[in-house]
Each structure stands twice: as structure tokens, then as C-alpha cells.
Write an enzyme that holds these catalytic residues in place. Structure first.
Site, PDB file in Angstrom:
ATOM      1  N   ALA A  43       0.840  -1.194   0.000  1.00  0.00           N
ATOM      2  CA  ALA A  43       0.000   0.000   0.000  1.00  0.00           C
ATOM      3  C   ALA A  43       0.871   1.238   0.000  1.00  0.00           C
ATOM      4  O   ALA A  43       2.084   1.146   0.184  1.00  0.00           O
ATOM      5  CB  ALA A  43      -0.884   0.009   1.247  1.00  0.00           C
ATOM      6  N   MET A  44       0.213   2.408  -0.202  1.00  0.00           N
ATOM      7  CA  MET A  44       0.962   3.654  -0.256  1.00  0.00           C
ATOM      8  C   MET A  44       0.201   4.756   0.477  1.00  0.00           C
ATOM      9  O   MET A  44      -0.982   4.970   0.247  1.00  0.00           O
ATOM     10  CB  MET A  44       1.204   4.017  -1.733  1.00  0.00           C
ATOM     11  CG  MET A  44       1.927   5.329  -1.932  1.00  0.00           C
ATOM     12  SD  MET A  44       3.610   5.274  -1.246  1.00  0.00           S
ATOM     13  CE  MET A  44       3.805   6.981  -0.774  1.00  0.00           C
ATOM     14  N   GLU A  45       0.950   5.469   1.313  1.00  0.00           N
ATOM     15  CA  GLU A  45       0.351   6.417   2.258  1.00  0.00           C
ATOM     16  C   GLU A  45       0.082   7.815   1.707  1.00  0.00           C
ATOM     17  O   GLU A  45       0.046   8.778   2.490  1.00  0.00           O
ATOM     18  CB  GLU A  45       1.297   6.542   3.464  1.00  0.00           C
ATOM     19  CG  GLU A  45       2.632   7.284   3.195  1.00  0.00           C
ATOM     20  CD  GLU A  45       3.811   6.367   2.925  1.00  0.00           C
ATOM     21  OE1 GLU A  45       3.597   5.219   2.485  1.00  0.00           O
ATOM     22  OE2 GLU A  45       4.969   6.810   3.133  1.00  0.00           O
ATOM     23  N   ASN A  46      -0.137   7.978   0.402  1.00  0.00           N
ATOM     24  CA  ASN A  46      -0.397   9.308  -0.169  1.00  0.00           C
ATOM     25  C   ASN A  46      -1.329  10.122   0.725  1.00  0.00           C
ATOM     26  O   ASN A  46      -2.336   9.600   1.208  1.00  0.00           O
ATOM     27  CB  ASN A  46      -1.061   9.170  -1.534  1.00  0.00           C
ATOM     28  CG  ASN A  46      -0.414   8.107  -2.383  1.00  0.00           C
ATOM     29  OD1 ASN A  46       0.770   8.196  -2.668  1.00  0.00           O
ATOM     30  ND2 ASN A  46      -1.166   7.080  -2.741  1.00  0.00           N
TER      31      ASN A  46
ATOM     32  N   HIS B 146      -0.606   0.832   9.408  1.00  0.00           N
ATOM     33  CA  HIS B 146       0.699   1.361   8.987  1.00  0.00           C
ATOM     34  C   HIS B 146       0.532   2.607   8.112  1.00  0.00           C
ATOM     35  O   HIS B 146       1.156   3.643   8.370  1.00  0.00           O
ATOM     36  CB  HIS B 146       1.466   0.260   8.246  1.00  0.00           C
ATOM     37  CG  HIS B 146       2.817   0.667   7.767  1.00  0.00           C
ATOM     38  ND1 HIS B 146       3.975   0.366   8.452  1.00  0.00           N
ATOM     39  CD2 HIS B 146       3.219   1.374   6.671  1.00  0.00           C
ATOM     40  CE1 HIS B 146       5.012   0.864   7.802  1.00  0.00           C
ATOM     41  NE2 HIS B 146       4.580   1.478   6.711  1.00  0.00           N
ATOM     42  N   GLU B 147      -0.306   2.492   7.085  1.00  0.00           N
ATOM     43  CA  GLU B 147      -0.454   3.641   6.168  1.00  0.00           C
ATOM     44  C   GLU B 147      -1.084   4.822   6.898  1.00  0.00           C
ATOM     45  O   GLU B 147      -0.708   5.968   6.681  1.00  0.00           O
ATOM     46  CB  GLU B 147      -1.279   3.271   4.938  1.00  0.00           C
ATOM     47  CG  GLU B 147      -0.781   2.055   4.149  1.00  0.00           C
ATOM     48  CD  GLU B 147       0.705   2.049   3.860  1.00  0.00           C
ATOM     49  OE1 GLU B 147       1.294   3.126   3.695  1.00  0.00           O
ATOM     50  OE2 GLU B 147       1.297   0.946   3.811  1.00  0.00           O
TER      51      GLU B 147
ATOM     52  N   GLU C 123       9.988   4.872   7.850  1.00  0.00           N
ATOM     53  CA  GLU C 123       9.553   3.475   7.756  1.00  0.00           C
ATOM     54  C   GLU C 123       9.838   2.682   9.041  1.00  0.00           C
ATOM     55  O   GLU C 123       8.987   1.946   9.524  1.00  0.00           O
ATOM     56  CB  GLU C 123      10.167   2.789   6.527  1.00  0.00           C
ATOM     57  CG  GLU C 123       9.682   3.352   5.188  1.00  0.00           C
ATOM     58  CD  GLU C 123       8.157   3.346   5.009  1.00  0.00           C
ATOM     59  OE1 GLU C 123       7.451   2.693   5.793  1.00  0.00           O
ATOM     60  OE2 GLU C 123       7.678   4.026   4.067  1.00  0.00           O
TER      61      GLU C 123
HETATM   62  N1  B3K Z   1       5.874   3.961   1.563  1.00  0.00           N
HETATM   63  C1  B3K Z   1       5.340   2.874   0.793  1.00  0.00           C
HETATM   64  C2  B3K Z   1       6.365   2.065   0.084  1.00  0.00           C
HETATM   65  C3  B3K Z   1       6.807   2.648  -1.197  1.00  0.00           C
HETATM   66  C4  B3K Z   1       7.682   1.663  -1.939  1.00  0.00           C
HETATM   67  C5  B3K Z   1       8.315   2.279  -3.135  1.00  0.00           C
HETATM   68  N2  B3K Z   1       8.986   1.317  -3.959  1.00  0.00           N
HETATM   69  C6  B3K Z   1       4.511   1.955   1.623  1.00  0.00           C
HETATM   70  C7  B3K Z   1       4.803   1.943   3.062  1.00  0.00           C
HETATM   71  O1  B3K Z   1       5.877   1.657   3.518  1.00  0.00           O
HETATM   72  O2  B3K Z   1       3.929   2.290   3.796  1.00  0.00           O
HETATM   73 ZN    ZN Z   2       5.614   2.549   5.383  1.00  0.00          ZN
END
Ligand code: B3K
Ligand code: ZN
Length: 861
Positions: A260-263, A295-296, A318
Site C-alpha cells: 500500500a501507499m500512504e499518499n 501502517h499507512e 519506515e
Molecule cells: N511507503 C510505501 C512504500 C513505497 C515503496 C516504493 N517502492 C509503503 C509503506 O511503507 O507504507
Molecule cells: Zn511505510
């Protein structure tokens, strides 16, 4: 290899030449020709007249400065350089991009017909020319224009306008009031079902929550929504942190490179990490979803409000956020089981990475492809480093440190040092030596020697720390060392030293240190490195009897599990040394008594009954004895099954659950499934019925366990069950991933042929990372005997796939190459075979930077 990609170094950091005051983006979406117009206000720092922008795979249409085409510019493959610029100016850049042909799943791409983005780490440069680095923060206003067949047009922040255009298309305009770096930008356009809810923050604000899923999947969304609300409440309670926008959106997509991605305000998730119903997802999946949603969400403060100055500082967000999600799971569920999971990840994956060619400190010094550094080291060891600070400071001081970190740095892009300094300043605990954990790679070894003086009633412990040969620093680390001393009755002995009673942990700060404990009436059994209080390898000459004592009496569930793992490990080594594969009757007796008593947490009992994984066992050997490890494990499992058959039968039939998601029911299922795993290895009359009932269950945990049991034991029912499962679930790709994964774990020579056939199965697709991980990831991870088969066919299968993936999706290829990275740890024949595959890759035309970095390191002397 033709041209060499360039490395970047942490020491070379320079602050950005310009500040961006605001950025306005307009997207006219079209599969092969999306028009991106970026208007931004730049201000030069320290008189810079040159601006270097990042851009990859972009077709530049125009570039205007203050409304005039700017001709004093140069364009290279990955940069746009503007010269002779005024100190302040408005820049307008128009580019064309092709989401449809973007199979890298980075930048703007199409996932099953929906537009979505992934920008971390450096994907924004595939959208427009920009200073694509985490320390350039600005406010974003985003306008999305698309055909109405994409009803939802989403971006970060709050929606400020929407409407229909004369040509029939529609648009939505979003504004994010919080400054952010480009990696947190997101856009989604598609047709979804939406689960809506609200959350009231502790200060009384109402936040709208929306979860977007593929049409028809709404029934699989509630668990993620509940998890989100739990995460929001937990962060308020434990960290005092509240959500800051009026809306929080999560979109589930099928094509995604990671979890997943925390945009900001618009998380994009791999559908596998969102969708769950009891019929389609296992208890483990439910747990994973809760932890990733958490986490996100936690990133909103640790990552988004305060971000990284440069990518070398990735662990700042992270490591800290993994620590936070681990604590979330532990506060909500079982602390012991969560600790076991975390330590397993460290021991099986991180230790291997840290002793291989990709070894790096949690704050790397040198990077070619940043995506290669989203590693177990940066994430999981990073979280262990935060956990050590938590142990050294205690919860109260740690939270003071968090508050100081946030007040000092809110809205900034900072470094790992800034974080540790805040912890130090708030608590008064000196962490100067501790900072070495950020610089040093490799797993330190702690050697412990003990002595007991019965006359003086004194117990002495000498601890020495040793570091990897390759470690350039050669200075001792500050290591918090937790321990418990158990007396003969299994009671805890107070840790009394000359300086007073040890409360939290011993401070190891030197290469060699002696600790004396007074008033120790009888020779104790030490529970060393309790709860894995530091990411190190513990060396202590435990006897099986001492470990059995720990198994019975230690106060920490983790320590009891760890003792059992050690018992197995000693037994495996002894079996390999002697060639006698029989498991000590004392060990079988202890296991049997655990099952007979059937008390405490049954999920923990299931863990206690599990042999260490192949990778955990492998980590104990300089040269990994593949065949011996596989055979000893098999032999042990069959002896456990025979010896415990009656106990397991009784426990299996007497344990019942109602199919709910309560911890109690989850634990019963975990235990029963472990029991079944053993019972299929016996002639138990219970098995046939159990398999039938479990396979017919509408609970996926129960159903899948029956299939797993028959596959692992190559039971005659296997083919029939596989095919029934296929007809029942072919319509659901996420469920079929489980089916693919089980095929890949087939313990016989047919598996390679089978995998090749499955490449043509209608549910398989090489461009989808979930499918590739399910089939090939499971093969390389959970089928060591076949992956490492001596004819090299397993390696060839992976080599072929990597070559294909290099052209489709370099990030996925680079993750899938992991098993080859430790090629030097195997015997000569296997080394040669793996090397051949690495050399095939090295000579590949068009090798991606991602694979180049790993292949080059793997092959280097
Ligand atoms: N920050 C993203 C991971 C991005 C990975 C880029 N290749 C997800 C996370 O750690 O929450
Ligand atoms: Zn993360």
C-alpha cells in the site's frame, strides 16, 4: 552490461536550489495520451539561475517561464535543465504520457481499467518534470478531466470543485492544504463501489471515510474500514495524534507493486491488503490487513507531516511507522504472537540480507535504484532500532520524545539524527553511542558466558559483542539487553547488582562487559535477550534441559517460543552431524505435554509446535546443507506426528470454535490446523473426516488448511481437492493466489512442469505482481527442495522469469531476485548453477537499474 548506472551517496546531499511555493496540476486523462499541465511558482535559493528538473518517459510539449517559451534549456534522458532563470518565476510545463503502456506500475498507470498513481520513491518524474525529491514541499491543487465512464476522480486533500465540460467530459478539482513532497501525490480515476463511514476525532471533528473497491467487492470492504477506525482511535490514545484533513480515502487496486501507499488523504492499496471476507480470506489475511491499514494511517504523522530530507533517511519514516504498526497490533491482539512474527521476519529475511551482498545500514550510504532500498533492513531492522530506543527510554520518555520531534519538525523534511536528537533532548538519555546503529550494517553477535558461585550466591555474566568482518566502523554498539533469571521452581529472581536492581535492561556499551548479580540462591537458568531486545545473534551454550525449563516457566511468551525454536535447532544440528535423524524423546515428551494440557493461548501453542522455517535453520550454517535440512525437517515432523497422534486427535476433537473472528476462535483454528497438518502424516482414522469437513467449510482459514495439509503430505486427495477449489473460486483472483501458492509448494519433481502449465492458467498474469508472487515467490520461498534441485531447473525457472519481468516491471523483477542474492551460501554445484543465472542477467540487453544494482553486487568478489 553496457552502460553503468550511477550511484548516489548520502554524504553528497545538497539542499534544493529552489523552493516551490505552489503547484497546480491539470490532467486530461486518456490511455495513451494523457496531457499533464504543471504550473508552479519557483523561488531561487542563494542566487541560483539554473533549475534542474527530473523527468522520465515524458514527451515535453512546452516549457514556459512567466508565460514565454523558455529556450535556454537542455534535455537529457532523465533531466530538463533550465538556464538563465530569474530569481522568482512561474513555470508552466506541458507533457504527454501514456498510462496504458506503463507496465512498471510507477508513475500514472492503468490498473484493470482504472487510472492510478504510485510515486514513491521517484515515480512523480514519470508524470511531469519536477524537483522529484522529498525535501521539496509544496501545496498541490489538482484538476482531473476525464470521460464520464470514470465516475470517481480523486486526488489528495479536499475536493473544491466539480462539474461537467461542454465536450461531455467531467472534472474534479482537489486542493491539499498541507505542503507535501511529490512522492505523496496521488490521483485515481475509475468506477468503483464505495463504502462510506465517518470518524469523530478526540477533539470532536468529523472525518469522512471512504473506501473504494472494484465493483462487486463491497462485502469485502468492512474489515479494512473497521481497521482504519481502530487505527485512528489507537493513534489518539497511545501517541496523542489526531487526523488532520476532513476526508480519508483508500482505493484498492489489483495491479500494485507492494502492499500500500500512504499518499496524503488518498491511500492506494493493493487489493490483497484491503479485501477480506471470511469465505475468501484467512485469519492471517485479516491480521495483515489490519496492520497495513494501520501502517499507512500512522504515516500521516510519521512520514507525511514530517518527512525525510533525502531517501537515505527512509528509515526515519519506515522504521518508526513499522514500530508503530507493531505496537498497534500488539495492543489490540497478542503481544507475544506479534513479537514472534516480527522476530521471524528479522531472523529469516533481515539477517540473510545483512550478511549478503546487499547488506546496508538502516540508513544506507550508497544507492543506485532507490526502490531497491525498501528492504527488511530499512523497515524491520529500522523498527528494531526504534524499539531499542523505546526500551532504553521507557514508554513515558519515548512519548515525550515523540511530542518533541513533532513540535520541532512538523511540516519539515528531516533526518534520522533529528529524530534521535529529539528523543535524547526530551528524555535526557544519552543516545550518542546508540546512533552507531544507523551507520553499521551486519548482525552483531553477543556471546554470553556465565558462572555461578554458590558460596557467594553470585551469578556472573560476561557479555562480548562482535561485529561483521566487513563492518567498517569497528566500535561497540549500545545494546539494551533484557533478561530474566529463573530459579529451580521457575520463579523469577530479582536482578540485584552492586548498583541496585536492574529494571528495564542491561546497558551493553563495550566490547566486553561483566555483570554480577547478588543474592542468587541457586544456579539460575538465564532467559537471555528476552523479547529479542536487540537485533543480534545470541550465542550461549544452552542445554536442552535449560531450554525446556524456559519453555515451561519464562514469563515472556516470546521467550518460551524462542526456547522451543532453540531446542529444535540443537536437534537439527545434532541430527545432521550424527546422521541419526531421531528426535530426542525428551523433546517429544515436552511437546506432548503441551498438547495434553491444552491451556493458554492455542495460537501460541500452534507456534510452539512448528519447526523453524527452512530459512531460519539455514541461517545457522555457513554452507547451507539443503538436502539434509529438508530431510531432517521431514523426519522430525513425521516423528512428532506419530508420537503425538493420540494427543492431537483428542485435542482436535475437543477444540471447537464458532467461525468468528474473535481472538479465541482464531486461536482454536490455528491450533486445529496445525494438528491436522501433523495428523495427515499418520494413519489416524480422524483424518478423512476432518479433511472432508474442513474442505467443505465456508471459512477460508479452515478450508485452506485442509488443502495445505494434503499438499504437504502429498495425500491422495490432493488432485481432486485442487480441482474442486479451482472450479469454486476461479472468479476470484485473490483466492486463486492461494491456490497458485499451494501448487508452487508441491514437494515433488513435477512442480516445475506444473508451474509452467500454470503460466497458461486463465487466472495467471505475469504483469500482475500478486500473481507472480503467489506462484513464483511461493516456489522460491516455500519449496527449498525443488527450487534448489541439483539439476538447476528451479534456478532456470526463476532466471527465465526475471528476464521477462525486467522488460515488464523492473521493481517486481528486483524483488523476485532475492533468493539468488545468497548464492554464495550454497555448495559448489548450486553456486555454479545460480551464478550461471546471474551471469545471464548481467549480459542482458536493457538490464534495468533495479536488477543491475543487485546483479552487480551479487557477482562482485
Ligand atoms: N511507503 C510505501 C512504500 C513505497 C515503496 C516504493 N517502492 C509503503 C509503506 O511503507 O507504507
Ligand atoms: Zn511505510
Amino acid at each position: 552490461m553496457t552502460q553503468k548506472p550511477q550511484a548516489k551517496y548520502r554524504k553528497d546531499y545538497i539542499a534544493p536550489s529552489h523552493q516551490v511555493d505552489e503547484l497546480s496540476l491539470t490532467f486530461e486523462l486518456s490511455p495513451r495520451n494523457t496531457i499533464v499541465t504543471a504550473v508552479s511558482k519557483f523561488r531561487a535559493a542563494a542566487g541560483a539561475s539554473q533549475l534542474v528538473l527530473d523527468g522520465v518517459d515524458l514527451e515535453l510539449q512546452s516549457c514556459q517561464v512567466n508565460g514565454k517559451e523558455w529556450h535556454t534549456r537542455e534535455q537529457t534522458e532523465a533531466k530538463l535543465i533550465l538556464n538563465e532563470l530569474p530569481a522568482e518565476f512561474e513555470l508552466t510545463i506541458v507533457t504527454h504520457i501514456s498510462p496504458q503502456t506503463n507496465t512498471s506500475l510507477e508513475g500514472l498507470y492503468l490498473s484493470d481499467g482504472a487510472y492510478c498513481t504510485q510515486c514513491e520513491a521517484e515515480g512523480f518524474r514519470k508524470i511531469t518534470y519536477f524537483m522529484d525529491r522529498p525535501d521539496v514541499l509544496t501545496t498541490y491543487t489538482v484538476t482531473i478531466i476525464a470521460e464520464t465512464k470514470y465516475p470517481f476522480l480523486l486526488s489528495n486533500g479536499n475536493k473544491v470543485e466539480e462539474g461537467t465540460l461542454e465536450d461531455g467530459r467531467h472534472f474534479a478539482k482537489w486542493h491539499d492544504p498541507y505542503k507535501k513532497p511529490s512522492y505523496l501525490f496521488a490521483l485515481v480515476a475509475g468506477s468503483f463501489d464505495v463504502l462510506e463511514d465517518t470518524y469523530q476525532t478526540k477533539s470532536g471533528r468529523e472525518v469522512k471515510l471512504a473506501l473504494f473497491v472494484d465493483k462487486g467487492n463491497l462485502h469485502k470492504a468492512p474489515h479494512a474500514m473497521t481497521s482504519l477506525k481502530k487505527a485512528m482511535a489507537w493513534d489518539e490514545l497511545r501517541f496523542g495524534l489526531e487526523y488532520d484533513l476532513d476526508i480519508y480515502m483508500i482505493v484498492a487496486v489489483d495491479f500494485f507493486n507492494m502492499g500500500a501507499m500512504e499518499n496524503k488523504g488518498l491511500n492506494v492499496f493493493n487489493s490483497a491488503c484491503v479485501l477480506a471476507s471470511q469465505e475468501t480470506a484467512t485469519d492471517q489475511d485479516f491480521h495483515t490487513i489490519e496492520s497495513i491499514v494501520g501502517h499507512e494511517y500512522f504515516h500521516n504523522w510519521t512520514g507525511n507531516r514530517i518527512t525525510c530530507r533525502d531517501w537515505f533517511q527512509l528509515s526515519l519514516k519506515e522504521g518508526l511507522t513499522v514500530f508503530r504498526d507493531q505496537e498497534f497490533s500488539s495492543d489490540l491482539g497478542s503481544r507475544g504472537l506479534n513479537r514472534i512474527d516480527a522476530v521471524m521476519a528479522m531472523r529469516t529475511h533481515q539477517f540473510a540480507e545483512d550478511s549478503g551482498p546487499m547488506a546496508h545500514p538502516i540508513r544506507p550510504e550508497k544507492v543506485i535504484e532507490m526502490n531497491n532500498f525498501y528492504t527488511v533492513t530499512v523497515y524491520n531492522k529500522g523498527a528494531e532500532v526504534i524499539r531499542m530506543m523505546h526500551t532504553l527510554l521507557g514508554e513515558e520518555n519515548f512519548q515525550k520524545g515523540m511530542q518533541l520531534y513533532i513540535t520541532r519538525h512538523d511540516g519539515q523534511a528531516v533526518t534520522c539524527d533529528d529524530f534521535v536528537n529529539a528523543m535524547m533532548d526530551a528524555s535526557g538519555v544519552n543516545l550518542t553511542q546508540f546512533k552507531l546503529w544507523y551507520e553499521q550494517h551486519g548482525t552483531p553477535r553477543l556471546n554470553v558466558v556465565t558462572e555461578y558461585d554458590s558460596a557467594a550466591q553470585r551469578y556472573t555474566m560476561t557479555v562480548t559483542q562482535q561485529h561483521a568482518d566487513s563492518d567498517p566502523i569497528k566500535a561497540p554498539l549500545h545494546i539494551p539487553f533484557k533478561l530474566e533469571l529463573l530459579d529451580e521452581q521457575g520463579l523469577s529472581i530479582p536482578l540485584l547488582t552492586q548498583k541496585g536492581e536492574i529494571q528495564r535492561a542491561l546497558d551493553i556499551t563495550e566490547f566486553e562487559q561483566r555483570f554480577e548479580f547478588e543474592q542468587v540462591a541457586t544456579k539460575p537458568v538465564p532467559v537471555l535477550l528476552e523479547d529479542f531486545s536487540a537485533p543480534v545473534i545470541m550465542e550461549y551454550n544452552y542445554s536442552t534441559d535449560e531450554l525446556l525449563h524456559i519453555l515451561r516457566f519464562a514469563r515472556s511468551d516470546y521467550a518460551r517460543w524462542e526456547a522451543m525454536q532453540q531446542i529444535f535447532m540443537i536437534a537439527v544440528k545434532a541430527a545432521i552431524d550424527s546422521g541419526d535423524y531421531s528426535l530426542d524423546s525428551k523433546v517429544l515428551g515436552a511437546l506432548s505435554s503441551l498438547v495434553k494440557h491444552l491451556k493458554g493461548d492455542l495460537a501460541l501453542l500452534a507456534e510452539l509446535l512448528s519447526l523453524p522455517t527452512f530459512d531460519t535453520l539455514a541461517s545457522q550454517f555457513k554452507t547451507i546443507p539443503v538436502d539434509a535440512l529438508v530431510n531432517v525437517s521431514k523426519a522430525f515432523e513425521s516423528q512428532i506426528a506419530q508420537a503425538l497422534q493420540q494427543d492431537l486427535e483428542l485435542a482436535y476433537t475437543s477444540s471447537t470454535e464458532s467461525g468468528s473472528l474473535d481472538a479465541q476462535d482464531v486461536a482454536v483454528r490455528a491450533f486445529k490446523n496445525k494438528a491436522l497438518y501433523y495428523l495427515v502424516r499418520t494413519d489416524s482414522t480422524l483424518v478423512e473426516d476432518a479433511l472432508r469437513t474442513q474442505f467443505a467449510s465456508d471459512n477460508m482459514t479452515t478450508k485452506l488448511a485442509s488443502l495445505k495439509a494434503v499438499v504437504s503430505a502429498e495425500h491422495e486427495k490432493m488432485e481432486a481437492l485442487f480441482s474442486e477449489f479451482d472450479s469454486q473460486w476461479r472468479h476470484d483472483a485473490l483466492v486463486m493466489d492461494k491456490w497458485l501458492a499451494l501448487h508452487a509448494s508441491l514437494p515433488n519433481d513435477e512442480v516445475i512442469t506444473k508451474i509452467n502449465t500454470l503460466y497458461d492458467h486463465p487466472c495467471f498474469e505475469k504483469g500482475n505482481p500478486n500473481r507472480v508472487r503467489a506462484l513464483i515467490g511461493s516456489f522460491t520461498r516455500s519449496n527449498p527442495a525443488q527450487f534448489h534441485r541439483i539439476d538447476g531447473k528451479g534456478y532456470e525457472l526463476l532466471g527465465d522469469l526475471l528476464i521477462e519481468l525486467n522488460g515488464i516491471n523492473p521493481q517486481n523483477a528486483s524483488r523476485m531476485i532475492t533468493p539468488f542474492m545468497s548464492w554464495r551460501r550454497y555448495d559448489e554445484t548450486r553456486q555454479k548453477l545460480m551464478r550461471t543465472q546471474l551471469e545471464r542477467l548481467a549480459s542482458l540487453e536493457g538490464l534495468s537499474d533495479d536488477l543491475y544494482e543487485k546483479v552487480e553486487k551479487a557477482l562482485a568478489q
